[in-house]
Design a protein around this motif. Structure first.
Motif, short mmCIF file in Angstrom:
data_model
loop_
_atom_site.label_atom_id
_atom_site.label_comp_id
_atom_site.label_asym_id
_atom_site.label_seq_id
_atom_site.Cartn_x
_atom_site.Cartn_y
_atom_site.Cartn_z
N GLU A 1 -11.46 -1.07 6.61
CA GLU A 1 -10.11 -0.74 6.19
C GLU A 1 -9.15 -0.88 7.36
O GLU A 1 -9.47 -0.50 8.49
N GLY B 1 -4.92 1.16 5.44
CA GLY B 1 -4.92 1.33 3.99
C GLY B 1 -5.25 0.08 3.21
O GLY B 1 -5.40 0.12 1.98
N VAL C 1 0.84 -1.20 0.00
CA VAL C 1 0.00 0.00 0.00
C VAL C 1 0.87 1.25 0.00
O VAL C 1 0.63 2.20 -0.76
N ARG C 2 1.89 1.27 0.84
CA ARG C 2 2.80 2.42 0.90
C ARG C 2 3.52 2.65 -0.42
O ARG C 2 3.88 3.79 -0.76
N LYS D 1 -2.91 -0.95 -4.68
CA LYS D 1 -4.17 -1.20 -3.98
C LYS D 1 -4.19 -2.65 -3.53
O LYS D 1 -3.86 -3.56 -4.31
#
Length: 417
Positions: A62, A65, A29-30, A34
């Motif tokens: 969630e 993220g 995610v970072r 996605k």
């Protein structure tokens, strides 16, 4: 890239599969990708839904993220072959249907150790015509027979045929050990599609500890004690009854404690055995939330990593050894000689003794208890070795694999056959 990942273990569960998936996913995610994880209500290993969660057909939330989708499953404790199979098969079905409603995935990943999860991943990839990556964390169902949970039978042979089918159908296989890769090649799987991504450690969470967590040390009266700890799932494969015998031999040493922390199929057996022997030098700690694991590890002066003496376990690398490296905790490893023992010897991050050898495990604890120079040397080597197994490296390696299959598999090439 949109990564759709199927796993039946995910935080707040704190076992090795849940930790690996989460720590990789937050890094993806970072990096701008996605990530959607399809999982079930957290319940491992006791088979009881964690507080704050419900076992419902479809719910989304969630986490750092990561898009998490939880589906309803038949929930059972981590024991008993039939109930566990029903648990696995129910996730295969509901995980598959849950995946049909995820918009535009680019790659579909499913993880073992049990491969019914991988069945759902393959089926989704075939229906949605997306590449399928099989993350291989255990050779299953061989591990069932290795611990004596089930003998070789028609059912086991049928499962092995399904296992081989999945290996062949996967566009890529991510193995957590080199030994697993070697075994798959020996069974006729194309070596070019098998990559090895070891387990590792999140160095942002697991860092060298200068003292025991004061609150926990006070609670369990461990502040001035030398602690040999078994932290993790209490399974049939670990032979923890031998560690109880080790504790029995150490009773005369007033400032040594043996800690069992966690839950699992063998937990009650260990608790009953400790009570039967009336061992005052054993501390029993229930399973703790994932976020408390570094504090729990801080109680330990050495980490006990046992497995029963089975040929299969030569191929296993217990993931906790990397967390111990990160925290500078020497490991006492009593498992069959293989890839894991080679890592400990090469990094000089612990002592290796024979699997199930009570005398040698006891002697190793006493050696590190008495020899402060040796202890500090191993502690330093552990800290020095940890960066080689950083989760940052492992997560980046997996993304390269995903990007490779995403770019190499032509659209609409996946077919159900």
């Amino acid at each position: 890239m949109h990564i759709l990942f199927l796993t039946d273990n995910f935080p707040p569960e704190g076992n090795a599969p849940a930790t690996r998936t989460y720590e990789h996913a937050i890094r993806w995610v970072r990096a701008g990708h996605k990530v959607t994880v399809i999982t079930c209500a957290p319940n491992f290993p006791e088979g009881e839904v964690f507080e704050g969660y419900t076992n419902t057909w479809y719910q989304r939330h969630e986490l750092d993220g990561i898009n998490v989708v939880r589906v309803k499953t038949y929930i059972a404790a981590n024991q008993g072959f039939v109930k566990r199979i029903l648990d696995y098969m129910s996730f295969m079905a509901t995980g598959f249907f849950g995946g049909l409603f995820i918009a535009k995935p680019d790659v579909i990943v499913a993880t073992s150790p049990q491969f019914f999860c991988a069945c759902a991943g393959w089926a989704l990839s075939a229906v949605r015509r997306k590449p399928f990556v099989f993350e291989l964390r255990d050779i299953w169902p061989a591990s069932i027979t290795a611990v004596g949970a089930m003998k070789d039978s028609f059912a086991i042979r049928t499962l092995e045929k399904i296992e081989l089918f999945l290996y062949k159908r996967a566009d890529a296989i991510v193995s957590v050990t080199h030994a697993f890769k070697k075994e798959l090649i020996g069974r006729g799987i194309d070596s070019d599609k098998i990559d090895v991504v070891l387990n590792g450690v999140d160095l942002a969470r697991y860092e060298p500890s200068t003292r025991k967590d004061q609150e926990l040390a006070n609670k369990y009266d461990l502040d001035d004690k030398f602690v040999a700890g078994y932290i993790g799932t209490h399974g049939m494969a670990h032979g923890l009854e031998h560690i109880v015998e080790v504790a029995e031999r150490l009773q005369e040493h007033q400032d040594i404690r043996v800690v069992f922390a966690g839950g699992g199929a063998a937990r009650k057996t260990i608790v009953d055995l400790v009570e039967k022997k009336q061992l005052k030098n054993v501390v029993l700690i229930d399973r703790q939330p994932k976020e408390l694991m570094p504090k729990l590890w801080s109680l330990c002066d050495v980490s006990l990593v046992p497995l029963v003496n089975s040929e299969l376990f030569k191929t296993v690398i217990p993931s906790k050894i990397f967390e111990c490296m990160g925290m500078g905790i020497p490991t006492i490893m009593s498992i069959p000689e293989g890839e894991a023992t080679e890592i400990i010897r090469r990094t000089e991050s612990g002592l290796v003794v024979e699997s199930e050898n009570i005398a040698q495990i006891t002697a190793a604890i006493l050696k590190l208890y008495k020899d402060k120079h040796l202890y500090n040397s191993i502690k330093g080597k552990s800290i020095e070795s940890a960066p080689k197994y950083s989760r940052d490296i492992m997560a980046a390696d997996m993304i390269e694999i995903f990007l490779g299959v995403h770019s190499s598999v032509p659209p609409n090439s996946q077919k159900i056959t």
